[in-house]
Design an enzyme around this catalytic site. Sequence first.
Site, PDB file in Angstrom:
ATOM      1  N   SER A  50       0.786  45.696  90.706  1.00 56.74           N
ATOM      2  CA  SER A  50       0.082  46.429  91.624  1.00 56.74           C
ATOM      3  C   SER A  50      -0.885  45.697  92.403  1.00 56.74           C
ATOM      4  O   SER A  50      -2.001  45.640  91.657  1.00 56.74           O
ATOM      5  CB  SER A  50      -0.339  47.690  90.893  1.00 56.74           C
ATOM      6  OG  SER A  50      -1.056  48.541  91.941  1.00 56.74           O
ATOM      7  N   HIS A  54       4.031  45.751  94.115  1.00 53.97           N
ATOM      8  CA  HIS A  54       3.852  47.370  94.111  1.00 53.97           C
ATOM      9  C   HIS A  54       2.597  47.552  95.100  1.00 53.97           C
ATOM     10  O   HIS A  54       1.526  46.987  94.775  1.00 53.97           O
ATOM     11  CB  HIS A  54       3.652  47.822  92.697  1.00 53.97           C
ATOM     12  CG  HIS A  54       3.643  49.449  92.651  1.00 53.97           C
ATOM     13  ND1 HIS A  54       4.773  50.141  92.914  1.00 53.97           N
ATOM     14  CD2 HIS A  54       2.616  50.164  92.876  1.00 53.97           C
ATOM     15  CE1 HIS A  54       4.326  51.503  92.519  1.00 53.97           C
ATOM     16  NE2 HIS A  54       2.961  51.340  92.728  1.00 53.97           N
ATOM     17  N   ASP A 106       0.220  50.316  96.786  1.00 54.86           N
ATOM     18  CA  ASP A 106      -0.351  51.652  96.794  1.00 54.86           C
ATOM     19  C   ASP A 106      -1.304  52.086  97.929  1.00 54.86           C
ATOM     20  O   ASP A 106      -2.031  51.534  98.199  1.00 54.86           O
ATOM     21  CB  ASP A 106      -1.149  52.017  95.640  1.00 54.86           C
ATOM     22  CG  ASP A 106      -0.402  51.793  93.979  1.00 54.86           C
ATOM     23  OD1 ASP A 106       0.700  52.326  93.946  1.00 54.86           O
ATOM     24  OD2 ASP A 106      -0.842  51.145  93.457  1.00 54.86           O
ATOM     25  N   MET A 161      -3.007  55.110  99.740  1.00 53.69           N
ATOM     26  CA  MET A 161      -3.594  56.565  99.467  1.00 53.69           C
ATOM     27  C   MET A 161      -4.278  56.848 100.544  1.00 53.69           C
ATOM     28  O   MET A 161      -5.060  56.118 101.309  1.00 53.69           O
ATOM     29  CB  MET A 161      -4.615  56.328  98.440  1.00 53.69           C
ATOM     30  CG  MET A 161      -3.851  55.884  97.061  1.00 53.69           C
ATOM     31  SD  MET A 161      -5.077  55.576  95.689  1.00 53.69           S
ATOM     32  CE  MET A 161      -4.373  54.793  94.509  1.00 53.69           C
ATOM     33  N   HIS A 193       4.467  52.438  97.505  1.00 50.82           N
ATOM     34  CA  HIS A 193       4.143  53.704  96.779  1.00 50.82           C
ATOM     35  C   HIS A 193       3.276  54.502  97.820  1.00 50.82           C
ATOM     36  O   HIS A 193       1.946  54.307  97.978  1.00 50.82           O
ATOM     37  CB  HIS A 193       3.768  53.596  95.598  1.00 50.82           C
ATOM     38  CG  HIS A 193       3.279  54.700  94.669  1.00 50.82           C
ATOM     39  ND1 HIS A 193       2.394  54.785  93.589  1.00 50.82           N
ATOM     40  CD2 HIS A 193       3.662  55.928  95.199  1.00 50.82           C
ATOM     41  CE1 HIS A 193       2.350  55.935  93.214  1.00 50.82           C
ATOM     42  NE2 HIS A 193       2.898  56.769  94.071  1.00 50.82           N
ATOM     43  N   MET A 204       0.946  57.597  98.619  1.00 46.50           N
ATOM     44  CA  MET A 204       0.311  58.814  98.116  1.00 46.50           C
ATOM     45  C   MET A 204      -0.306  59.507  99.155  1.00 46.50           C
ATOM     46  O   MET A 204      -1.629  59.453  99.192  1.00 46.50           O
ATOM     47  CB  MET A 204      -0.620  58.429  96.800  1.00 46.50           C
ATOM     48  CG  MET A 204       0.239  57.987  95.702  1.00 46.50           C
ATOM     49  SD  MET A 204      -0.790  56.993  94.587  1.00 46.50           S
ATOM     50  CE  MET A 204      -0.347  55.252  95.400  1.00 46.50           C
ATOM     51  N   MET A 248       5.346  58.794  87.327  1.00 46.43           N
ATOM     52  CA  MET A 248       3.673  58.556  87.191  1.00 46.43           C
ATOM     53  C   MET A 248       3.353  58.983  85.809  1.00 46.43           C
ATOM     54  O   MET A 248       3.379  59.776  85.288  1.00 46.43           O
ATOM     55  CB  MET A 248       2.866  59.526  88.153  1.00 46.43           C
ATOM     56  CG  MET A 248       3.086  59.304  89.599  1.00 46.43           C
ATOM     57  SD  MET A 248       2.615  57.211  90.071  1.00 46.43           S
ATOM     58  CE  MET A 248       0.975  57.144  89.608  1.00 46.43           C
ATOM     59  N   GLY A 275      -6.270  51.542  86.383  1.00 49.31           N
ATOM     60  CA  GLY A 275      -7.207  51.305  84.918  1.00 49.31           C
ATOM     61  C   GLY A 275      -7.118  52.695  84.191  1.00 49.31           C
ATOM     62  O   GLY A 275      -8.078  52.695  83.548  1.00 49.31           O
ATOM     63  N   ASP A 281       4.573  54.168  86.554  1.00 53.49           N
ATOM     64  CA  ASP A 281       3.606  53.562  87.139  1.00 53.49           C
ATOM     65  C   ASP A 281       2.289  54.117  86.554  1.00 53.49           C
ATOM     66  O   ASP A 281       1.996  55.296  86.586  1.00 53.49           O
ATOM     67  CB  ASP A 281       3.627  53.807  88.412  1.00 53.49           C
ATOM     68  CG  ASP A 281       2.417  53.528  89.487  1.00 53.49           C
ATOM     69  OD1 ASP A 281       1.718  52.439  88.825  1.00 53.49           O
ATOM     70  OD2 ASP A 281       2.422  53.920  90.683  1.00 53.49           O
ATOM     71  N   GLY A 294      -1.171  46.976  87.076  1.00 49.49           N
ATOM     72  CA  GLY A 294      -2.160  46.679  88.100  1.00 49.49           C
ATOM     73  C   GLY A 294      -3.204  46.079  87.099  1.00 49.49           C
ATOM     74  O   GLY A 294      -3.282  44.788  87.065  1.00 49.49           O
TER      75      GLY A 294
HETATM   76  C1  DX5 Z   1      -2.052  54.601  90.772  1.00 52.71           C
HETATM   77  C2  DX5 Z   1      -1.192  53.669  91.403  1.00 52.71           C
HETATM   78  C3  DX5 Z   1      -0.734  52.754  90.477  1.00 52.71           C
HETATM   79  C4  DX5 Z   1      -2.038  51.813  89.866  1.00 52.71           C
HETATM   80  C5  DX5 Z   1      -1.632  51.148  88.546  1.00 52.71           C
HETATM   81  O1  DX5 Z   1      -2.471  55.793  91.371  1.00 52.71           O
HETATM   82  O2  DX5 Z   1      -0.028  54.354  91.787  1.00 52.71           O
HETATM   83  O3  DX5 Z   1       0.165  51.866  91.068  1.00 52.71           O
HETATM   84  O4  DX5 Z   1      -2.236  50.677  90.724  1.00 52.71           O
HETATM   85  O5  DX5 Z   1      -2.525  50.752  88.055  1.00 52.71           O
HETATM   86  P1  DX5 Z   1      -2.499  50.394  86.466  1.00 52.71           P
HETATM   87  O6  DX5 Z   1      -1.521  49.550  86.141  1.00 52.71           O
HETATM   88  O7  DX5 Z   1      -4.203  49.705  86.475  1.00 52.71           O
HETATM   89  O8  DX5 Z   1      -3.014  51.808  85.967  1.00 52.71           O
HETATM   90 ZN    ZN Z   2       1.602  52.882  92.394  1.00 51.39          ZN
END
Ligand code: DX5
Ligand code: ZN
Length: 220
Positions: free
Chosen positions: A9, A34, A36, A38, A67, A69, A138, A146, A176, A198
């Site tokens: 990610s 990947h 993200d 948002m 992805h 969001m 999720m 994190g 994820d 990530g």
């Molecule tokens: C969270 C994201 C994830 C995130 C994962 O909303 O969709 O893709 O980057 O990060 P880690 O692997 O650090 O949980």
């Molecule tokens: Zn994601």
Amino acid sequence: MKEKLIAPSMLASDFGNLQRDTEMVNNSEADWFHIDIMDGVFVPNISYGMPVLKAIAKHAQKTLDVHLMIIDPDRYIKEFAQLGTDILTVHYEACTHLHRTLQAIKAEGMKAGVAINPHTSVDLLKDIISDIDVVLVMSVNPGFGGQSFIENTYNKIQRLKEIISMSNAKTLIEIDGGVTDKNAAQLAKAGADVLVAGSFVFKAEDQPQTIKNLKQLANS
Ligand code: DX5
Ligand code: ZN
């Protein structure tokens, strides 16, 4: 058995060195990027949008797994296709007319993904499973990297596998949030096809080696 895939990610990458981190992924055993997106409305955080995706896409040589969001994703489907997105994933919770949204994504030549929050039952996807290329489960609440992995994810994978095989669908299961070397093998064994990671990847001293380890664990 189908090869299990790893999707680093880019949310956890170093934005000041985006080209370097993108090339690290190109040269690693990772399979997908990947990405993200948002909007600060669907989730309580704002990550990045089109210009950053464009910068990644310029150097990326692997599948772009985007992805979203965001609320009202239909407004941007065309633009994401033009930026080189291969898989466009929308949230179940953000789409009133999910079937229509998936058709619109495919009409632009992309694969269509549906993400579900930890509280959303996989059973809600039963009637639409054959139309979904990837279900993104999720395993944390979306919005931040994190966070720690939610254990109920294993039950969701198991049920989702049943739903997919009952329909003879080819849908992939992607996980994820909170993926590390502690859960990668178990997730793959439970039926996950793609693991997003990530912070575990980008905080590591040796990132390519960390990706390689995850890949080995997932395929062990
Ligand atoms: C969270 C994201 C994830 C995130 C994962 O909303 O969709 O893709 O980057 O990060 P880690 O692997 O650090 O949980
Ligand atoms: Zn994601």
